[in-house]
Write a protein that holds these residues in place. Structure first.
Motif, PDB file in Angstrom:
ATOM      1  N   GLY A  59      -9.925   4.250   3.682  1.00 27.27           N
ATOM      2  CA  GLY A  59      -9.632   3.022   4.402  1.00 27.27           C
ATOM      3  C   GLY A  59      -8.172   2.630   4.374  1.00 27.27           C
ATOM      4  O   GLY A  59      -7.840   1.439   4.384  1.00 27.27           O
ATOM      5  N   VAL A  60      -7.281   3.610   4.352  1.00 31.35           N
ATOM      6  CA  VAL A  60      -5.839   3.351   4.273  1.00 31.35           C
ATOM      7  C   VAL A  60      -5.324   3.009   5.668  1.00 31.35           C
ATOM      8  O   VAL A  60      -5.538   3.762   6.629  1.00 31.35           O
ATOM      9  CB  VAL A  60      -5.103   4.572   3.697  1.00 31.35           C
ATOM     10  N   SER A  61      -4.659   1.882   5.762  1.00 31.20           N
ATOM     11  CA  SER A  61      -4.123   1.470   7.064  1.00 31.20           C
ATOM     12  C   SER A  61      -2.859   2.237   7.429  1.00 31.20           C
ATOM     13  O   SER A  61      -2.616   2.528   8.605  1.00 31.20           O
ATOM     14  CB  SER A  61      -3.834  -0.035   7.057  1.00 31.20           C
TER      15      SER A  61
ATOM     16  N   GLU B 214       0.845  -1.179   0.000  1.00 37.41           N
ATOM     17  CA  GLU B 214       0.000   0.000   0.000  1.00 37.41           C
ATOM     18  C   GLU B 214       0.890   1.240   0.000  1.00 37.41           C
ATOM     19  O   GLU B 214       1.757   1.383   0.859  1.00 37.41           O
ATOM     20  CB  GLU B 214      -0.916   0.027   1.229  1.00 37.41           C
ATOM     21  N   ASP B 215       0.669   2.122  -0.969  1.00 40.79           N
ATOM     22  CA  ASP B 215       1.440   3.359  -1.057  1.00 40.79           C
ATOM     23  C   ASP B 215       0.469   4.497  -1.335  1.00 40.79           C
ATOM     24  O   ASP B 215       0.078   4.743  -2.472  1.00 40.79           O
ATOM     25  CB  ASP B 215       2.494   3.265  -2.165  1.00 40.79           C
TER      26      ASP B 215
ATOM     27  N   GLN C  10       9.195   7.892  -4.512  1.00 46.41           N
ATOM     28  CA  GLN C  10       8.895   6.765  -5.402  1.00 46.41           C
ATOM     29  C   GLN C  10       8.589   5.481  -4.643  1.00 46.41           C
ATOM     30  O   GLN C  10       8.283   4.460  -5.258  1.00 46.41           O
ATOM     31  CB  GLN C  10      10.068   6.516  -6.348  1.00 46.41           C
ATOM     32  N   ALA C  11       8.695   5.505  -3.319  1.00 40.48           N
ATOM     33  CA  ALA C  11       8.397   4.350  -2.466  1.00 40.48           C
ATOM     34  C   ALA C  11       9.348   3.189  -2.731  1.00 40.48           C
ATOM     35  O   ALA C  11       8.967   2.023  -2.575  1.00 40.48           O
ATOM     36  CB  ALA C  11       6.953   3.898  -2.655  1.00 40.48           C
ATOM     37  N   ASP C  12      10.595   3.479  -3.119  1.00 38.38           N
ATOM     38  CA  ASP C  12      11.561   2.399  -3.331  1.00 38.38           C
ATOM     39  C   ASP C  12      11.890   1.696  -2.015  1.00 38.38           C
ATOM     40  O   ASP C  12      11.937   0.460  -1.961  1.00 38.38           O
ATOM     41  CB  ASP C  12      12.837   2.963  -3.970  1.00 38.38           C
ATOM     42  N   ARG C  13      12.136   2.468  -0.968  1.00 36.50           N
ATOM     43  CA  ARG C  13      12.448   1.851   0.322  1.00 36.50           C
ATOM     44  C   ARG C  13      11.227   1.125   0.879  1.00 36.50           C
ATOM     45  O   ARG C  13      11.352   0.049   1.485  1.00 36.50           O
ATOM     46  CB  ARG C  13      12.938   2.914   1.307  1.00 36.50           C
ATOM     47  N   LEU C  14      10.070   1.697   0.676  1.00 38.94           N
ATOM     48  CA  LEU C  14       8.846   1.041   1.135  1.00 38.94           C
ATOM     49  C   LEU C  14       8.635  -0.283   0.401  1.00 38.94           C
ATOM     50  O   LEU C  14       8.233  -1.287   1.000  1.00 38.94           O
ATOM     51  CB  LEU C  14       7.650   1.967   0.907  1.00 38.94           C
ATOM     52  N   ARG C  15       8.959  -0.300  -0.877  1.00 39.15           N
ATOM     53  CA  ARG C  15       8.801  -1.531  -1.665  1.00 39.15           C
ATOM     54  C   ARG C  15       9.812  -2.588  -1.227  1.00 39.15           C
ATOM     55  O   ARG C  15       9.495  -3.779  -1.150  1.00 39.15           O
ATOM     56  CB  ARG C  15       8.953  -1.197  -3.149  1.00 39.15           C
ATOM     57  N   ALA C  16      11.055  -2.163  -0.948  1.00 43.63           N
ATOM     58  CA  ALA C  16      12.063  -3.108  -0.464  1.00 43.63           C
ATOM     59  C   ALA C  16      11.671  -3.672   0.897  1.00 43.63           C
ATOM     60  O   ALA C  16      11.840  -4.872   1.167  1.00 43.63           O
ATOM     61  CB  ALA C  16      13.427  -2.427  -0.392  1.00 43.63           C
ATOM     62  N   GLN C  17      11.133  -2.820   1.751  1.00 44.41           N
ATOM     63  CA  GLN C  17      10.667  -3.289   3.048  1.00 44.41           C
ATOM     64  C   GLN C  17       9.528  -4.288   2.896  1.00 44.41           C
ATOM     65  O   GLN C  17       9.444  -5.283   3.617  1.00 44.41           O
ATOM     66  CB  GLN C  17      10.220  -2.092   3.888  1.00 44.41           C
TER      67      GLN C  17
END
Length: 620
Positions: A192-194, A94-95, A288-295
């Protein structure tokens, strides 16, 4: 085949207990047959044969076996045969990002060239360019906060509103970033975003406002990042009229407390960055949510055991076999009718593959985004969308026609715009007046109406000038014809007198004397012609008149073009020069994207009825 047999099983085998009903069905069939034999005692066997068809041995066996076969296949479908798996991921990325943009007067400070607002809008455009995935929303604030666009994956929609972002569109003066964060949290809650992210683009947050923001974010999992748009030294605020903002005679110099902004971001799980010329500030905030995607990938690997692979239920295949058997058991002719219905050719219908997955409006929107406005106008079902697509395709008359049956202020306003582009100025003014009668606060309609009235006035003046020039030319032509006629009569009279006076001379002498007489006659008439009809076509004598005549001709041509436009002649029938002139005229009817936002925010502020300048809150 061996792999299929190894994996084949039933997901719900308990349904096979229903096979115990087969003996009951057999017994019921026997009871029915005995009842039919009892009828043979009172009915002639020859008649009974037609009343109870299929009484042969083969028919009895078929009727006894077919219900049990249907029962077994139905139980098999309910038991759920399966032989392959399909992985079902438990975790989903989720981003969701909400940008809270500062539109207070301090954003006009010039400590950053050319000012803070311009640099912030450029940075917002860079941010949207990096948002290739996820959902993004935009909230603006001054003394109050308003939603420009809710959470969407279409960043082009947000980017289209960037040029309209200006402090002058905000209905309430002030600087309330806490209200902007509150509006962002409301958007995330409604979606409804967590867990979401908020990026606050501002040049300052007061201490008590920061405490409110901490109180809003502390019970939520959302994080707050800050992009500081000002400097610690500050700069004067230059208003639209070129003057500097003053407070009690002193020039206001708003400064940015970078340390306070950094603490506010860290308290809420985020970072603070100042505006950079490149994308380093946005990369540090992980736009770009790169770190979020890696996490997310790391969590997915750690929770691999939580992934459940589900067996695919193939019971529907047995249901397809049940349909003809049920028809055969119930009515022998029904199976034949069903087969005929399948085999019967269906009439051709306008149906496309896209109709299975998208509505007509969705298909039209896709065509419109692809640049095919004509196809979009054919696909849209709603008249408003059809008119918009037709206007995009340049078919303004068609757009106005599609809006003619709608009785709303917005429809009359858009119809007026379409008529104005089509050159029908009088009809456009009437449409604007109807829109204003229904919604007097519609400033865009009043603004465009005044422009079209000016265009109509100029068009009428040009038509009048063209008519006057035409009348003058007709009068000059008549005078020239009359003068030529008089000169011809005078010349004929002189020739007649000459011939009468020299009748005794030889013919050769007559010709010799006539030649100088003709020359003398021309020299006498030349001044008279010059006085009656001066000729501006001689460039050696009157060069200024040549330019005047050329300008007059161009004016007449422009008047004819305007008259053609006023009669609704399609733009496609005009020449390249006329089209260029027409486009220059139409550019005087400006598109004001800020007007829609300004009216929307003003309406919301009226409904909320907030106090405009609460005690202790900044004005810029």
């Amino acid at each position: 085949m061996s792999e299929f047999l190894n994996h084949f099983h039933f997901l719900r085998p308990e349904w096979f207990w229903g096979i115990l009903l087969c003996p009951l069905l057999w017994w019921l069939q026997g009871q029915r047959q005995r009842l039919e034999h009892d009828w043979a005692r009172v009915i002639d066997p020859r008649l009974l044969r037609w009343l109870t068809p299929g009484q042969g041995a083969g028919g009895k066996a078929q009727r006894s076996i077919l219900p049990m076969l249907i029962l077994v296949l139905g139980l098999g479908a309910l038991a759920g045969p399966a032989w392959e798996k399909k992985p079902q991921p438990v975790l989903q990325l989720e981003d969701h990002l909400v940008v809270v943009f500062d539109l207070s007067l301090s954003m006009l400070a010039t400590d950053i060239s050319p000012n803070r607002l311009t640099r912030a809008r450029q940075k917002l455009q860079d941010l949207l360019n990096l948002r290739n995935e996820g959902f993004t929303a935009l909230v603006v604030f001054s003394g109050d906060a308003h939603v420009v666009t809710p959470l969407t994956d279409d960043t082009y929609t947000i980017a289209a509103n960037i040029p309209a972002l200006d402090p002058y569109i905000m209905p309430v003066i002030g600087a309330r970033p806490d209200r902007g964060v509150e509006e962002a949290l409301r958007l995330l809650e409604q979606a409804g975003v967590s867990r979401g992210r908020i990026v606050l683009m501002t040049d300052g947050v007061e201490t008590h406002q920061g405490e409110r923001i901490d109180a809003l974010l502390s019970p939520t999992p959302h994080t707050l990042h800050i992009l500081a748009t000002g400097t610690a030294g500050g700069g004067p605020v230059q208003l639209k009229d070129g003057q500097f903002l003053k407070d009690q005679g002193a020039v206001v110099i708003p400064k940015t407390n970078l340390a306070h902004l950094r603490r506010l971001a860290e308290n809420n799980g985020g970072q603070m960055q100042t505006l950079a010329l490149d994308d380093s500030d946005l990369e540090a905030l992980d736009i770009q949510a790169d770190r979020l995607r890696a996490q997310f990938r790391q969590q997915a690997q750690q929770a691999h055991a939580r992934h459940s692979d589900l067996w695919q239920d193939r019971g529907y295949l047995l249901v397809a076999l049940l349909i003809p058997l049920v028809l055969l058991a119930r009515r022998q002719g029904a199976l034949l009718l069903w087969l005929l219905m399948i085999a019967q050719p269906q009439p051709a219908q306008a149906f496309s593959w896209a109709d299975l997955w998208q509505t007509r409006d969705q298909q039209g929107q896709a065509k419109l985004q692809a640049g095919d406005a004509e196809a979009a106008a054919q696909l849209f079902e709603s008249p408003e969308h059809q008119a918009y697509a037709a206007a995009k395709a340049g078919e303004y008359a068609s757009a106005a026609e599609k809006l003619a049956d709608l009785d709303t202020a917005r429809a009359h306003y858009n119809r007026g715009n379409a008529l104005a582009h089509a050159g029908q100025y009088a009809e456009a003014i009437a449409a604007y007046e109807t829109a204003l009668a229904q919604a007097p606060e519609l400033e865009d309609a009043q603004h465009n109406k005044s422009i079209v009235e000016e265009l109509l006035k100029q068009q009428e003046e040009q038509q009048n000038n063209s008519q006057q020039n035409q009348n003058a030319e007709d009068q000059n032509e008549q005078d020239s014809q009359q003068e030529s006629s008089d000169n011809s009569e005078h010349s004929n009279q002189n020739n007649a007198d000459q011939q009468a006076g020299d009748s005794s001379q030889p013919k050769q002498g007559q010709q010799d004397s006539a030649q100088p007489q003709s020359g003398h006659q021309q020299s006498e008439q030349a001044p008279q012609q010059a006085e009656q009809a001066p000729s501006p076509q001689d460039p050696s004598e009157q060069p200024d008149d040549v330019d005047s005549a050329s300008q007059q001709a161009r004016s007449e041509q422009a008047g004819e073009d305007q008259q053609a436009e006023g009669q609704g002649i399609p733009e496609a029938h005009l020449s390249a020069e006329d089209k260029q002139s027409f486009e220059q005229w139409m550019r005087r009817v400006p598109d004001d994207p800020a007007g829609l936002l300004r009216n929307k925010f003003r309406h919301q502020a009226t409904e909320r009825n907030y106090e405009e300048n609460p005690q202790g809150e900044p004005l810029w």
